[in-house]
Design a protein around this motif. Structure first.
Motif, PDB file in Angstrom:
ATOM      1  N   LYS A 188      28.327  32.985  36.755  1.00 22.08           N
ATOM      2  CA  LYS A 188      28.466  31.853  37.674  1.00 22.08           C
ATOM      3  C   LYS A 188      28.441  30.531  36.922  1.00 22.08           C
ATOM      4  O   LYS A 188      29.237  29.620  37.206  1.00 22.08           O
ATOM      5  N   ARG A 234      29.724  39.796  43.729  1.00 22.13           N
ATOM      6  CA  ARG A 234      28.798  38.759  44.222  1.00 22.13           C
ATOM      7  C   ARG A 234      29.391  37.368  44.052  1.00 22.13           C
ATOM      8  O   ARG A 234      29.295  36.531  44.945  1.00 22.13           O
ATOM      9  N   GLU A 240      31.144  34.372  46.973  1.00 17.72           N
ATOM     10  CA  GLU A 240      30.796  32.957  47.065  1.00 17.72           C
ATOM     11  C   GLU A 240      32.024  32.058  47.070  1.00 17.72           C
ATOM     12  O   GLU A 240      31.899  30.840  47.258  1.00 17.72           O
TER      13      GLU A 240
END
Length: 444
Positions: A367, A397, A401
């Motif tokens: 991320k 994941r 987002e």
């Protein structure tokens, strides 16, 4: 402290001369080395290179590798044959019987019986000489436990792989971990444009190789003269597993600034620089020692002026905007069980809880890198492991987002993930290299 202990153990190992290999008792030396590996969490290669051993290093390496690939099976075989002494436990005395058992079961034609009886009772030696690997697991009713023992891989690892693979394929992968993958060499595309010229140049240096069928700057070694690989010029050639060399290819042609998270020991950064003459690279790693190793590697490859090394946490990159990123974080390294079988010891001691900790680190690193990449920029996420949690789970994941989108992780060395078909899983039984996972994402 560990190496002081090792030195004392090694002096003991020197007391017996003129064994089957004409040197010191390699069983004692190998036992001391494996005790250090087990207690220190250092790689076998690092321990071998940091010590001075009278026995030939190549012989020690081959013997210790064989023991590590079979240690669980050998312990069970010893007990089955009535051996009641100490095994393992981080001490040489616990590893020497396992080394001797390996010679009895897997090198029985090369090692005289009387030599084995120096380390094991006669009745145990006679029993081991009659045993075949599958005899050892007779009576084990749990199929996963049977595979764990037969291939000397922690049961929890076998169980995780069984969630992904049908039984016959699972055993095919485990069997592949029992053999070292071929040696792959990538070459400098800034110097060589013609792979046939590379093959001829390597031949003149004592390395016989053929082009990789997928990766255009990689060759697979078929035969090498002793010591030839160590003499290859570092600015032209680099030994790198096929699955690791895949990363720069999936990244593709890029310009500008590339962030290389979790960079050390530098193979990825050097590869990207060799394939992309108009990039600069910011290489981030938390370990100062590993960064020093990376600096030396990049200098040998002639690309150090295009790489800025940063000691720091890859979850907090030192740059705000880059054109592309590579994220190859710490992982459980299950894909390296063939190349580095000592990983089995580490995974056995760590247990399955390590996956939760690692997947959190991996997600945070991915991320952070995605947030530094400009819109439309590419992020390649790669590991040398095979668990869902560390691979598809991490990527999914981030996808949820809305920061990134998936694109095809081509070229294809592995096979499509059943969970995220744009990403690829590399299994050693088919790809003939270390196992791993690669995904290619675009910042939106």
């Amino acid at each position: 402290m560990l190496f002081a202990i090792a030195s004392r153990l090694y002096l003991l190992a020197k007391t017996s001369q003129a064994g089957w290999c004409g040197v010191v008792d390699v069983e004692l030396v190998c036992g001391a080395i494996l005790a250090i590996v087990e207690r220190s969490f250092r790689s076998l290669r690092a321990v071998l290179e940091s010590g001075k051993w009278d026995a030939p290093r190549g012989l020690l390496h081959a013997l210790c590798l064989g023991v590590l690939r079979n240690y669980k099976l050998l312990v069970r075989a010893l007990r089955r044959c009535g051996f009641r002494g100490q095994v393992r436990g981080g001490r040489r005395e616990g590893w020497v019987p396992i080394v001797a058992a390996y010679e009895a079961m897997f090198r029985r034609e090369a090692v005289p019986r009387e030599r084995l009886e120096k380390f094991l009772p006669r009745n145990v030696v006679e029993c081991l000489l009659r045993l075949e690997p599958r005899d050892v697991v007779l009576g084990v009713s749990d199929p996963l436990e049977r595979l764990s023992l037969l291939y000397s891989i922690p049961r929890w690892v076998v169980e995780r792989l069984s969630r992904l693979l049908p039984r016959d394929r699972l055993e095919s992968v485990l069997r592949a971990f029992q053999e070292p993958p071929p040696t792959y060499i990538r070459f400098n595309r800034l110097v060589f444009n013609d792979v046939e010229a590379v093959v001829e140049d390597l031949k003149s240096r004592g390395v016989y190789a053929k082009p990789d069928p997928v990766l255009d700057d990689v060759v697979v070694v078929e035969y090498m003269e002793p010591g030839a690989v160590g003499r290859l010029p570092g600015n032209l050639y680099y030994i790198q597993d096929r699955s690791a060399a895949l990363i720069a290819h999936v990244l593709g042609q890029v310009e500008g600034v590339v962030l290389d998270s979790f960079s050390a020991p530098g193979g990825k950064a050097g590869h990207v620089a060799w394939r992309n003459p108009r990039v600069s690279i910011v290489a981030v790693d938390l370990s100062r020692r590993r960064l020093r190793d990376e600096a030396r590697l990049l200098a040998r490859q002639g690309v150090d002026r295009r790489v800025v090394l940063v000691e720091g946490d890859a979850r907090r990159p030192p740059v705000r905007r880059v054109d592309a990123a590579i994220v190859d974080p710490d992982c459980s390294s299950i894909g390296r069980l063939g190349h580095s079988p000592e990983t089995r010891l580490f995974l056995e001691q760590a247990g399955p809880r390590i996956i939760e900790r690692l997947s959190r680190l991996q997600y945070e690193g991915l991320k952070a890198a995605a947030l530094t990449v400009k819109k439309g920029g590419v992020i390649v996420y790669s590991t040398c492991t095979l668990t869902l949690e560390e691979n598809e789970g991490v990527v999914k994941r981030l996808l949820d987002e809305g920061l990134v989108e998936l694109v095809e992780a081509a070229p294809w060395v592995g096979e499509r993930s059943p969970v995220l078909p744009e990403t690829q899983r590399v299994y050693p039984d088919v790809a003939r290299c270390g196992g791993g996972y690669t995904a290619k994402l675009v910042r939106v």
